[in-house]
Design an enzyme around this catalytic site. Sequence first.
Site, PDB file in Angstrom:
ATOM      1  N   HIS A 184     -18.109  32.340 -16.560  1.00  0.00           N
ATOM      2  CA  HIS A 184     -17.636  32.964 -15.665  1.00  0.00           C
ATOM      3  C   HIS A 184     -16.748  33.265 -15.195  1.00  0.00           C
ATOM      4  CE1 HIS A 184     -17.062  32.706 -10.524  1.00  0.00           C
ATOM      5  NE2 HIS A 184     -18.706  32.581 -11.236  1.00  0.00           N
ATOM      6  N   ASP A 227     -25.269  28.229 -12.340  1.00  0.00           N
ATOM      7  CA  ASP A 227     -26.643  27.905 -12.424  1.00  0.00           C
ATOM      8  C   ASP A 227     -26.847  27.263 -13.238  1.00  0.00           C
ATOM      9  OD1 ASP A 227     -25.500  31.379 -11.443  1.00  0.00           O
ATOM     10  OD2 ASP A 227     -27.523  30.481 -10.359  1.00  0.00           O
TER      11      ASP A 227
HETATM   12  C1  SDX Z   1     -22.853  33.801 -10.737  1.00  0.00           C
HETATM   13  O1  SDX Z   1     -19.212  36.365  -9.845  1.00  0.00           O
HETATM   14  C2  SDX Z   1     -19.485  35.505  -9.056  1.00  0.00           C
HETATM   15  O2  SDX Z   1     -18.958  34.122  -8.053  1.00  0.00           O
HETATM   16  C3  SDX Z   1     -20.703  35.299  -9.499  1.00  0.00           C
HETATM   17  C4  SDX Z   1     -22.001  33.264  -9.127  1.00  0.00           C
HETATM   18  C5  SDX Z   1     -21.830  33.557  -7.606  1.00  0.00           C
HETATM   19  O3  SDX Z   1     -21.642  32.626  -7.169  1.00  0.00           O
HETATM   20  O4  SDX Z   1     -21.787  34.620  -6.900  1.00  0.00           O
HETATM   21  O5  SDX Z   1     -20.699  32.225  -9.528  1.00  0.00           O
HETATM   22  C6  SDX Z   1     -23.211  32.949  -9.517  1.00  0.00           C
HETATM   23  O6  SDX Z   1     -23.482  34.674 -11.356  1.00  0.00           O
HETATM   24  C7  SDX Z   1     -23.051  33.274 -12.077  1.00  0.00           C
HETATM   25  C8  SDX Z   1     -22.458  33.498 -13.757  1.00  0.00           C
HETATM   26  C9  SDX Z   1     -24.405  33.046 -14.280  1.00  0.00           C
HETATM   27  N1  SDX Z   1     -24.596  33.659 -15.467  1.00  0.00           N
HETATM   28  C10 SDX Z   1     -24.546  33.288 -16.302  1.00  0.00           C
HETATM   29  O7  SDX Z   1     -24.647  32.459 -16.195  1.00  0.00           O
HETATM   30  C11 SDX Z   1     -25.023  34.004 -17.421  1.00  0.00           C
HETATM   31  C12 SDX Z   1     -24.193  33.802 -19.146  1.00  0.00           C
HETATM   32  N2  SDX Z   1     -22.558  34.211 -18.404  1.00  0.00           N
HETATM   33  C13 SDX Z   1     -22.450  35.146 -18.888  1.00  0.00           C
HETATM   34  O8  SDX Z   1     -23.178  36.060 -19.024  1.00  0.00           O
HETATM   35  C14 SDX Z   1     -20.977  34.869 -18.479  1.00  0.00           C
HETATM   36  O9  SDX Z   1     -20.571  34.235 -18.445  1.00  0.00           O
HETATM   37  C15 SDX Z   1     -20.726  36.085 -17.013  1.00  0.00           C
HETATM   38  C16 SDX Z   1     -21.428  36.991 -16.921  1.00  0.00           C
HETATM   39  C17 SDX Z   1     -20.825  34.911 -16.211  1.00  0.00           C
HETATM   40  C18 SDX Z   1     -18.846  36.507 -16.941  1.00  0.00           C
HETATM   41  O10 SDX Z   1     -18.986  37.242 -18.204  1.00  0.00           O
HETATM   42  P1  SDX Z   1     -17.636  38.482 -18.351  1.00  0.00           P
HETATM   43  O11 SDX Z   1     -16.664  37.779 -17.862  1.00  0.00           O
HETATM   44  O12 SDX Z   1     -17.949  39.462 -18.420  1.00  0.00           O
HETATM   45  O13 SDX Z   1     -17.073  37.452 -19.695  1.00  0.00           O
HETATM   46  P2  SDX Z   1     -17.771  38.497 -21.198  1.00  0.00           P
HETATM   47  O14 SDX Z   1     -19.441  38.516 -21.330  1.00  0.00           O
HETATM   48  O15 SDX Z   1     -16.956  39.311 -21.087  1.00  0.00           O
HETATM   49  O16 SDX Z   1     -17.723  37.438 -22.240  1.00  0.00           O
HETATM   50  C19 SDX Z   1     -16.212  36.628 -22.766  1.00  0.00           C
HETATM   51  C20 SDX Z   1     -16.224  35.903 -23.891  1.00  0.00           C
HETATM   52  C21 SDX Z   1     -17.149  36.833 -24.788  1.00  0.00           C
HETATM   53  O17 SDX Z   1     -16.939  36.139 -25.688  1.00  0.00           O
HETATM   54  P3  SDX Z   1     -15.562  37.505 -26.976  1.00  0.00           P
HETATM   55  O18 SDX Z   1     -16.139  38.905 -27.478  1.00  0.00           O
HETATM   56  O19 SDX Z   1     -14.083  37.200 -26.783  1.00  0.00           O
HETATM   57  O20 SDX Z   1     -16.127  36.826 -28.833  1.00  0.00           O
HETATM   58  O21 SDX Z   1     -16.754  34.890 -23.917  1.00  0.00           O
HETATM   59  C22 SDX Z   1     -18.176  34.326 -23.842  1.00  0.00           C
HETATM   60  C23 SDX Z   1     -19.055  36.504 -24.622  1.00  0.00           C
HETATM   61  O22 SDX Z   1     -18.871  36.434 -25.860  1.00  0.00           O
HETATM   62  N3  SDX Z   1     -19.131  34.177 -22.929  1.00  0.00           N
HETATM   63  C24 SDX Z   1     -19.995  33.460 -23.599  1.00  0.00           C
HETATM   64  C25 SDX Z   1     -20.802  32.988 -22.702  1.00  0.00           C
HETATM   65  N4  SDX Z   1     -20.816  33.698 -21.373  1.00  0.00           N
HETATM   66  C26 SDX Z   1     -19.064  34.406 -22.122  1.00  0.00           C
HETATM   67  N5  SDX Z   1     -21.075  32.841 -25.032  1.00  0.00           N
HETATM   68  C27 SDX Z   1     -21.933  32.402 -24.775  1.00  0.00           C
HETATM   69  N6  SDX Z   1     -22.664  32.152 -23.513  1.00  0.00           N
HETATM   70  C28 SDX Z   1     -22.272  32.240 -22.878  1.00  0.00           C
HETATM   71  N7  SDX Z   1     -22.605  32.200 -21.129  1.00  0.00           N
END
Ligand code: SDX
Length: 437
Positions: A308, A365
């Site tokens: 998140h 989720d």
């Molecule tokens: C919702 O914003 C809100 O409030 C949203 C929400 C709401 O109520 O409105 O809470 C609802 O959208 C919840 C999130 C649902 N999405 C997912 O579950 C999809 C999976 N999660 C991600 O793709 C991710 O965590 C996000 C999109 C939620 C957040 O992305 P960020 O903040 O841009 O983080 P990032 O992509 O820059 O990741 C940072 C690091 C990376 O690794 P490094 O490059 O540092 O090595 O964390 C890793 C990412 O690869 N990472 C994950 C991951 N999420 C982040 N690795 C594996 N699995 C994941 N799910």
Amino acid sequence: MTSDAKPTAKIQLPEMELECPIVVGTENEKSIDIRALRAQSGYITLDDGYGNTGACESKITYIDGEKGILRYRGYSIEDLAEHSTFVETALLLIYGELPTKETLSGFRKLLTDHEMLHEGLHNMYDGFPAEGHPMAILSAMINACSCYHPDIMVMEDETTFMAAAARLMSKVRTIAAAAYKTSVGQPHIYPSPNLSYCRNFLHMMFSIPFREFDPDPDVVSALRLFLILHADHEQNCSTSTVRMVASSQANLFASCAAGVCALWGPLHGGANMAVIKMLHELNESQIDLVKFMEGVKRKEFRLMGFGHRVYKNYDPRARILKKAVDKVIRKANIHDPFLDIARKLEEVALEDPYFIERKLYPNVDFYSGILLRTLGIPLNMFTVMFAIGRMPGWIAHWKEVQESDSRIHRPRQVYTGYVQREYIPCEKRGIEWNVGS
Ligand code: SDX
């Protein structure tokens, strides 16, 4: 700095030093007010994804991502989940206070008065294919609703706003259920004026002619909980979209229809469907889950429902949903292999340095889809359910934009494309045409 002087931030630029006011929120969040930055220095800031940028001041919802705290208008999500109803929570978000008995009954009457769709809107479903995605139908039909209610285009006073808010919150159920009925080839079921918000939705979803759906009270309560937990979440992608559209003074329905489109993405509200698809594939393949998590760490795929932008701790909504899933499944005496897989993935992740270092925890989720499955909601309706829950939050933010002196949202950019260059005539590019063609 004298004791009564307001704190400022000094920005040392190559050409000059600037002082910018510091704005501190009621929960002691600190921000640097850069609204005069470009005028005073010619500089703008750059913040891809807005991870460090406050788009506005808001009084609606507070999140402490480090501590895993979520409050709607100061009330904790735990208290609201335990004690409130979705309609009461909606009024709290929209108007800022827990409603009085009169306000609550008045709004409930408006929800009942506005639960039907114009027959012309029902006819529009004949144009959608059965396999049409319900999120596409939802956003289209919300906008189409405004064609039948021109009065919502101009919100003249509190009464017209409250009627429009009730219309949208009430009809979004009818629209969603009609999309589902169209997809399964069943007749649309009309709302019943005698049913609560949640029961009426389940009635329109699962009743058929001459056989009314009579859900277990635990199912209705679980839907109430799901909707409360999804009701708002400050400046997330879809709510920021609603605020962006609202800032141009577009009407409430157009702004919320835009929010539906933003929510659809798998990184946002679409994640609840993506989680179930992931659990389904893991269940079908019977892959070793520890090996699967190694693949996640190699970035071969994302662990959907984890991570998140704001929560760097367990999402409090996920904690509540996990308990609700346990309760509903135990009460129904069913076994859902997806829940076993989800629990194992969580167990592995919470002990693995990769996830710990990146502060990746279950988000709303991760368990919500499993709860929706136990309620009998079909997979392609999961994100629609999220949108129904989020509607009061979007309405509250739309209202807050209209009541603020907010300017139209128009971010700047850092241009990194070509500098000026001369046009190359077509004959020099081997193209035979004349400018009039
Ligand atoms: C919702 O914003 C809100 O409030 C949203 C929400 C709401 O109520 O409105 O809470 C609802 O959208 C919840 C999130 C649902 N999405 C997912 O579950 C999809 C999976 N999660 C991600 O793709 C991710 O965590 C996000 C999109 C939620 C957040 O992305 P960020 O903040 O841009 O983080 P990032 O992509 O820059 O990741 C940072 C690091 C990376 O690794 P490094 O490059 O540092 O090595 O964390 C890793 C990412 O690869 N990472 C994950 C991951 N999420 C982040 N690795 C594996 N699995 C994941 N799910």
